[in-house]
Design an enzyme around this catalytic site. Structure first.
Site, PDB file in Angstrom:
ATOM      1  N   GLU B  70     -77.054 -59.362  32.717  1.00 33.11           N
ATOM      2  CA  GLU B  70     -77.119 -59.141  31.437  1.00 33.11           C
ATOM      3  C   GLU B  70     -77.067 -60.073  30.283  1.00 33.11           C
ATOM      4  O   GLU B  70     -77.526 -60.195  29.274  1.00 33.11           O
ATOM      5  CB  GLU B  70     -76.109 -57.878  31.310  1.00 33.11           C
ATOM      6  CG  GLU B  70     -76.170 -56.727  32.045  1.00 33.11           C
ATOM      7  CD  GLU B  70     -75.833 -56.516  33.500  1.00 33.11           C
ATOM      8  OE1 GLU B  70     -75.278 -57.795  33.872  1.00 33.11           O
ATOM      9  OE2 GLU B  70     -75.941 -55.814  34.163  1.00 33.11           O
ATOM     10  N   PHE B  95     -72.372 -52.279  30.469  1.00 25.41           N
ATOM     11  CA  PHE B  95     -72.921 -53.444  30.620  1.00 25.41           C
ATOM     12  C   PHE B  95     -73.642 -54.371  29.778  1.00 25.41           C
ATOM     13  O   PHE B  95     -74.139 -55.291  29.618  1.00 25.41           O
ATOM     14  CB  PHE B  95     -73.977 -53.411  32.053  1.00 25.41           C
ATOM     15  CG  PHE B  95     -73.494 -52.588  33.002  1.00 25.41           C
ATOM     16  CD1 PHE B  95     -72.192 -52.819  33.579  1.00 25.41           C
ATOM     17  CD2 PHE B  95     -74.350 -51.709  33.741  1.00 25.41           C
ATOM     18  CE1 PHE B  95     -71.781 -52.130  34.637  1.00 25.41           C
ATOM     19  CE2 PHE B  95     -73.783 -51.046  34.701  1.00 25.41           C
ATOM     20  CZ  PHE B  95     -72.461 -51.271  35.243  1.00 25.41           C
ATOM     21  N   HIS B 121     -76.278 -44.015  28.915  1.00 30.93           N
ATOM     22  CA  HIS B 121     -75.138 -43.702  29.651  1.00 30.93           C
ATOM     23  C   HIS B 121     -73.851 -43.832  29.121  1.00 30.93           C
ATOM     24  O   HIS B 121     -72.970 -44.494  29.923  1.00 30.93           O
ATOM     25  CB  HIS B 121     -75.263 -44.049  31.116  1.00 30.93           C
ATOM     26  CG  HIS B 121     -76.705 -43.611  31.876  1.00 30.93           C
ATOM     27  ND1 HIS B 121     -77.873 -43.712  31.140  1.00 30.93           N
ATOM     28  CD2 HIS B 121     -76.723 -42.934  32.634  1.00 30.93           C
ATOM     29  CE1 HIS B 121     -78.992 -43.389  31.900  1.00 30.93           C
ATOM     30  NE2 HIS B 121     -78.130 -42.604  32.773  1.00 30.93           N
ATOM     31  N   ARG B 180     -76.857 -39.919  28.563  1.00 31.52           N
ATOM     32  CA  ARG B 180     -77.748 -40.253  29.845  1.00 31.52           C
ATOM     33  C   ARG B 180     -79.045 -39.292  29.502  1.00 31.52           C
ATOM     34  O   ARG B 180     -80.062 -39.299  30.379  1.00 31.52           O
ATOM     35  CB  ARG B 180     -77.026 -39.786  31.306  1.00 31.52           C
ATOM     36  CG  ARG B 180     -76.432 -38.388  30.895  1.00 31.52           C
ATOM     37  CD  ARG B 180     -75.711 -37.984  32.323  1.00 31.52           C
ATOM     38  NE  ARG B 180     -75.214 -36.645  31.876  1.00 31.52           N
ATOM     39  CZ  ARG B 180     -74.834 -35.695  33.022  1.00 31.52           C
ATOM     40  NH1 ARG B 180     -74.635 -36.186  34.075  1.00 31.52           N
ATOM     41  NH2 ARG B 180     -74.102 -34.502  32.607  1.00 31.52           N
TER      42      ARG B 180
END
Lengths: 282, 330
Positions: B70, B95, B121, B180
């Protein structure tokens, strides 16, 4: 290597002079700041000069020219050695350098792309540069541009994990237009790289990530020129890592090889000695 | 992908994808891609769960999967943006806004580049995956970065509109925070009418006793809460503060003056998030009103399926109504 003609000899002499100028200006600018990165700038002086007086394709009157080659300093702390060159090739007036590190100056210890013409990307956080280069190289590909992106990194920088994420992705994306230049001066802030956190063997690491690897004496201008002239084609499929064997503090005998000179401030007598040595050097 | 019937708790990947109808970034960019050659997109092995792949399918030469890396991805997006691209990056918020925070700060926000980060999410949407996969700090983190715009759209229609605006007329980095994508929508898609504008809060319901200021998926829950509160005789204004930074301060102050009580609701820690941002506006204004922040109170979520977790933390309609009732009657 038939390209080393008499013209190139002139170029070699010019680059040597400009490397000297970068070192002398580095001493002057750091004396304004009262602290700065001597050692790691001096190890890159010939690399900087070769890039800007031979290799890079740019237009100092049109710094944002879309098709220019890009140069990003992963080791942004060597910027003090590049600023004088950027001024000398015409990106901004030389007098601007006199503000170095003063309140509100565009010129800090690390370069800012939004404040200094000729700086292709801001840097300072060690380990970002190669990732930036991956993005620039992808951008060139998307736009069908033929420029190269050159990233200068220190050997200590290779300790950053992100460098290897970037190396992996450059190999994966087959970025033949990306060139990593490793200034392997073998010191970091706290000591000698090999003793502090060993990153050797360097060559094998790059090879294993799918890179074309070249070893060169980073202070030998002729060798540097040959290396840059003989890079694989821009649209080839392997990125190239040029591992430059260099000496930290190169050109000033009492600084050479010493990690203590990574960041320092010279007194008046030492400044005099350093200037004499640089001016008298080859 | 066949239409399947599923239980609300399911986490089976492909059913999950099918259910994630509110994750509209990929389809929106695919629609814009032809007229906007500057759009590029990337993910880190989560292009399908984030649905950014909807763009990748259409424009494979402008889509890059960086694998599980990432920090490299975010920084490379900055490099791409420096060549004139508008770079969209999407992965799970934990992330992105959390893991890659330094890269966002130094490589994206500081140079003020057109990188659009979409953390999906977010909050506790990952339920029993646990704290490593939750993101209840990303508003605080990204809000603290100069140059950064922070947006938490209520649903897929809002996300699509705000992305389109960001491509066509907005400059600089943006952090989008979405869930999500299987939540109930708030806005009815309307090709004729833009219902969400960056920096402009939407008052979705008028009320005179209390204002609930919410963002993201809590907007819909706040509307449900307003229904319950109405039955209890509490007239509740509901404001969708999708843009947390820069905040629509005028709407906040007007609500404080007109209703005298403000409750913020977010799927995020109360430290530094939407509630803190609203508190800053209120306190500096000199306007006096009752005020409470609702969200996570300096804690990491329990493990559980999302549906039950939202109930547990009173982040569903009924829970918000109970929190509001207690607050207003205190």
């Amino acid at each position: 290597m038939t390209k080393t003609s008499s013209v190139a000899q002139n170029t070699i002499e010019l680059i040597k002079e400009k490397a000297k100028m970068s070192r002398l200006e580095t001493i002057r600018l750091i004396s304004l700041a009262k602290s700065g990165h001597y050692g790691s700038s001096f190890s890159s002086s010939e690399i900087f000069a070769t890039l800007y007086y031979h290799t890079l394709n740019y237009d100092s009157k049109n710094p944002s020219w879309k098709s220019r080659d890009r140069f990003v300093m992963g080791k942004g702390h060597s910027a003090v050695g590049v600023y004088p060159i950027l001024a000398d090739v015409g990106f901004f007036p030389k007098e601007d350098l006199d503000t170095y590190t003063q309140l509100g100056s565009p010129f800090g210890d690390h370069p800012d792309m939004n404040k200094i013409k000729g700086v292709d990307f801001s840097s300072g956080s060690i380990g970002h540069g190669l990732s930036v280069g991956v993005g620039m190289s992808l951008g060139a590909r998307v736009d069908n541009e033929k420029y190269r992106t050159y990233i200068l990194m220190g050997d200590g920088e290779l300790q950053e994990g992100q460098v290897w994420e970037a190396a992996m992705s450059a190999g994966n994306f087959k970025l033949g237009n990306l060139v990593a230049i490793i200034d392997n001066n073998k010191v970091t802030v706290d000591g000698n790289t090999e003793e502090l956190m060993n990153i050797n063997p360097i060559r094998e690491k790059w090879e294993s990530f799918g890179w074309n690897v070249v070893d060169v004496d980073g202070h030998d201008v002729e060798e540097l020129i040959k290396t840059f002239e003989n890079l694989p084609a821009v649209d080839s499929e392997k990125p190239t890592a040029i591992i430059c064997d260099t000496v930290a503090g190169k050109g000033v005998s009492f600084m050479e090889h010493g990690y203590e000179w990574h960041v320092a401030n010279l007194g008046e007598d030492d400044i005099k000695r350093a200037i004499e040595e640089i001016e008298g050097g080859n | 992908m066949n239409t399947t019937t599923f239980h609300k708790d399911t986490w089976e990947l492909y059913k999950s994808l099918e259910m994630s109808k509110q994750l509209t970034a990929g389809e929106t960019l695919a629609k814009l891609g032809k007229n906007h050659p500057e759009i590029v997109a990337m993910s880190s092995d989560l292009s399908k769960p984030t649905r950014l792949w909807d763009f990748g399918k259409e424009f494979p030469e402008r889509f890059f999967n960086f694998g599980l890396a990432e920090k490299n991805m975010v920084t490379a997006a900055a490099g791409l943006a420096s060549t004139g691209k508008t770079a969209f990056v999407s992965t799970y918020a934990s992330f992105l806004g959390v893991l890659a925070a330094e890269n966002i700060r130094t490589a994206v926000a500081y140079p003020n580049l057109n990188v659009r980060l979409i953390g999906t999410h977010t909050g506790i949407a990952m339920g029993f995956y646990g704290t490593s996969h939750h993101a209840t700090e990303d508003i605080s983190i990204t809000r603290a970065m100069a140059n950064m715009t922070v947006i938490s759209p209520a649903d897929g229609a809002a996300l699509a509109e705000l992305i389109e605006e960001s491509v066509k007329t907005y400059d600089g980095p943006i952090y989008f925070r979405v869930s999500r994508g299987r939540e109930e929508p708030v806005y009815k898609r309307d090709a004729e009418k833009v219902q969400n504008k960056i920096g402009k809060a939407n008052t979705l319901r008028n009320g005179s006793d209390l204002t609930i200021i919410a963002c993201g998926i809590e907007v819909n829950e706040a509307l449900k809460a307003a229904d319950e509160l109405q039955e209890q005789g509490i007239s509740t204004r509901v404001m969708d503060m999708h843009t947390i930074k820069p905040m629509d301060t005028k709407a906040v102050l007007q609500a404080a003056e007109e209703t005298g009580a403000v409750l913020t609701v977010e799927e995020h820690n109360v430290q530094g998030g939407l509630g803190s941002a609203v508190a800053e506006v209120l306190l500096e204004s000199g306007i006096s009103c009752k005020f409470k922040r609702h969200g996570f109170y300096d804690e990491y979520s329990l493990i559980g399926k999302p549906y039950y977790l939202y109930q547990h933390y009173k982040l569903d309609g009924a829970g918000i109504a109970s929190v509001a009732n207690e607050f207003i009657n205190k």
